[in-house]
Design a protein around this motif. Structure first.
Motif, mmCIF file in Angstrom:
data_model
loop_
_atom_site.group_PDB
_atom_site.id
_atom_site.type_symbol
_atom_site.label_atom_id
_atom_site.label_comp_id
_atom_site.label_asym_id
_atom_site.label_seq_id
_atom_site.Cartn_x
_atom_site.Cartn_y
_atom_site.Cartn_z
ATOM 1 N N GLY A 180 0.822 -1.201 0.000
ATOM 2 C CA GLY A 180 0.000 0.000 0.000
ATOM 3 C C GLY A 180 0.857 1.252 0.000
ATOM 4 N N LEU A 181 1.938 1.209 0.789
ATOM 5 C CA LEU A 181 2.838 2.371 0.820
ATOM 6 C C LEU A 181 3.546 2.544 -0.529
ATOM 7 C CD1 LEU A 181 4.422 2.005 4.380
ATOM 8 C CD2 LEU A 181 2.734 3.701 3.618
ATOM 9 N N GLU A 182 3.935 1.421 -1.119
ATOM 10 C CA GLU A 182 4.572 1.477 -2.444
ATOM 11 C C GLU A 182 3.605 2.048 -3.480
ATOM 12 O OE1 GLU A 182 6.047 -2.393 -3.458
ATOM 13 O OE2 GLU A 182 7.529 -2.375 -1.832
ATOM 14 N N LEU A 183 2.332 1.617 -3.357
ATOM 15 C CA LEU A 183 1.321 2.132 -4.294
ATOM 16 C C LEU A 183 1.123 3.635 -4.107
ATOM 17 C CD1 LEU A 183 -1.377 -0.694 -4.222
ATOM 18 C CD2 LEU A 183 0.099 -0.073 -6.129
ATOM 19 N N VAL A 184 1.115 4.074 -2.851
ATOM 20 C CA VAL A 184 0.965 5.510 -2.572
ATOM 21 C C VAL A 184 2.166 6.254 -3.149
ATOM 22 C CG1 VAL A 184 0.959 7.261 -0.756
ATOM 23 C CG2 VAL A 184 -0.499 5.238 -0.542
ATOM 24 N N ALA A 185 3.380 5.701 -2.911
ATOM 25 C CA ALA A 185 4.579 6.349 -3.426
ATOM 26 C C ALA A 185 4.548 6.372 -4.950
ATOM 27 C CB ALA A 185 5.827 5.612 -2.926
ATOM 28 N N THR A 186 4.144 5.272 -5.563
ATOM 29 C CA THR A 186 4.057 5.208 -7.022
ATOM 30 C C THR A 186 3.026 6.215 -7.523
ATOM 31 O OG1 THR A 186 4.686 2.880 -6.975
ATOM 32 C CG2 THR A 186 3.615 3.684 -8.976
ATOM 33 N N ARG A 187 1.921 6.300 -6.790
ATOM 34 C CA ARG A 187 0.863 7.245 -7.196
ATOM 35 C C ARG A 187 1.393 8.676 -7.125
ATOM 36 N NH1 ARG A 187 -3.062 7.988 -10.498
ATOM 37 N NH2 ARG A 187 -4.464 9.593 -9.802
ATOM 38 N N GLU A 188 2.159 8.998 -6.085
ATOM 39 C CA GLU A 188 2.724 10.339 -5.944
ATOM 40 C C GLU A 188 3.729 10.608 -7.061
ATOM 41 O OE1 GLU A 188 4.286 10.346 -2.006
ATOM 42 O OE2 GLU A 188 2.331 10.701 -1.073
ATOM 43 N N GLU A 189 4.528 9.612 -7.419
ATOM 44 C CA GLU A 189 5.481 9.764 -8.518
ATOM 45 C C GLU A 189 4.747 9.982 -9.837
ATOM 46 O OE1 GLU A 189 8.094 6.385 -8.566
ATOM 47 O OE2 GLU A 189 8.947 6.856 -6.600
ATOM 48 N N LEU A 190 3.682 9.222 -10.025
ATOM 49 C CA LEU A 190 2.880 9.388 -11.248
ATOM 50 C C LEU A 190 2.267 10.785 -11.306
ATOM 51 C CD1 LEU A 190 1.072 5.940 -11.566
ATOM 52 C CD2 LEU A 190 2.781 6.884 -13.125
ATOM 53 N N ASP A 191 1.770 11.282 -10.176
ATOM 54 C CA ASP A 191 1.198 12.625 -10.123
ATOM 55 C C ASP A 191 2.273 13.675 -10.455
ATOM 56 O OD1 ASP A 191 -1.248 11.618 -9.459
ATOM 57 O OD2 ASP A 191 -1.107 12.082 -7.306
ATOM 58 N N ALA A 192 3.480 13.490 -9.861
ATOM 59 C CA ALA A 192 4.573 14.424 -10.127
ATOM 60 C C ALA A 192 4.965 14.356 -11.600
ATOM 61 C CB ALA A 192 5.777 14.106 -9.247
ATOM 62 N N THR A 193 5.035 13.171 -12.155
ATOM 63 C CA THR A 193 5.367 13.007 -13.567
ATOM 64 C C THR A 193 4.282 13.649 -14.428
ATOM 65 O OG1 THR A 193 6.534 10.944 -13.091
ATOM 66 C CG2 THR A 193 5.882 11.324 -15.372
ATOM 67 N N GLY A 194 3.027 13.489 -14.036
ATOM 68 C CA GLY A 194 1.925 14.111 -14.772
ATOM 69 C C GLY A 194 2.037 15.629 -14.755
ATOM 70 N N GLN A 195 2.411 16.172 -13.592
ATOM 71 C CA GLN A 195 2.575 17.606 -13.494
ATOM 72 C C GLN A 195 3.743 18.073 -14.365
ATOM 73 O OE1 GLN A 195 2.992 18.381 -9.310
ATOM 74 N NE2 GLN A 195 0.799 18.097 -8.877
ATOM 75 N N GLU A 196 4.834 17.315 -14.359
ATOM 76 C CA GLU A 196 5.975 17.640 -15.211
ATOM 77 C C GLU A 196 5.575 17.597 -16.678
ATOM 78 O OE1 GLU A 196 9.329 15.162 -14.326
ATOM 79 O OE2 GLU A 196 9.377 15.769 -12.226
ATOM 80 N N LEU A 197 4.799 16.582 -17.038
ATOM 81 C CA LEU A 197 4.324 16.478 -18.427
ATOM 82 C C LEU A 197 3.452 17.676 -18.795
ATOM 83 C CD1 LEU A 197 3.496 12.681 -18.774
ATOM 84 C CD2 LEU A 197 5.249 13.942 -20.015
ATOM 85 N N GLU A 198 2.585 18.086 -17.877
ATOM 86 C CA GLU A 198 1.712 19.232 -18.126
ATOM 87 C C GLU A 198 2.550 20.499 -18.289
ATOM 88 O OE1 GLU A 198 -1.519 21.419 -19.033
ATOM 89 O OE2 GLU A 198 -1.453 19.251 -18.860
ATOM 90 N N THR A 199 3.548 20.683 -17.418
ATOM 91 C CA THR A 199 4.442 21.836 -17.516
ATOM 92 C C THR A 199 5.191 21.810 -18.841
ATOM 93 O OG1 THR A 199 4.705 21.882 -15.113
ATOM 94 C CG2 THR A 199 6.379 23.037 -16.420
#
Length: 125
Positions: free
Chosen positions: A5-24
């Motif tokens: 669950g923690l790995e999934l949360v961390a992965t989700r946060e990384e995906l969100d950060a990557t999504g934000q980078e992609l948007e930028t």
């Protein structure tokens, strides 16, 4: 499960950060693309101005050629007029000389008539 669950949360946060980078990155790319379009339009406008300037220079060049031809023609007319004037002056000189010769002939004729008149008077006496 908690670790997963923690790995999934961390992965989700990384995906969100990557999504934000992609948007930028997407926004930066759009801004760059807009700058490219603006630069392209400016280059096209500059090209049109250069074409217009070239056409104006060509027109000016043609006007200068026409003016030069007119000046040449005027110069030729002036030369012709100068020659005609010199010919007229020569005619005036010739006519003046003829008039002077005619005047001298008239004086000589008058003197001859006067002499003849005196001879007639003397003969009559």
């Amino acid at each position: 499960r908690e670790a997963t669950g923690l790995e999934l949360v961390a992965t989700r946060e990384e995906l969100d950060a990557t999504g934000q980078e992609l948007e930028t990155t997407k926004q930066e790319l759009e801004a760059t693309h807009q700058e490219f379009r603006t630069t392209k339009e400016q280059l096209e406008a500059t090209g049109q101005e250069l074409v217009a300037t070239k056409e104006e220079r060509e027109a000016t060049g043609l006007e200068l050629v026409a003016t030069r031809e007119e000046l040449d023609a005027t110069g030729q007319e002036l030369e012709t007029t100068k020659q005609e004037l010199e010919a007229t002056r020569q005619e005036v000189r010739t006519t003046k000389e003829q008039l002077e010769a005619t005047g001298q002939e008239l004086v000589a004729t008058k003197e001859e008539r006067e002499a003849t008149g005196l001879e007639l008077v003397a003969t009559r006496e």
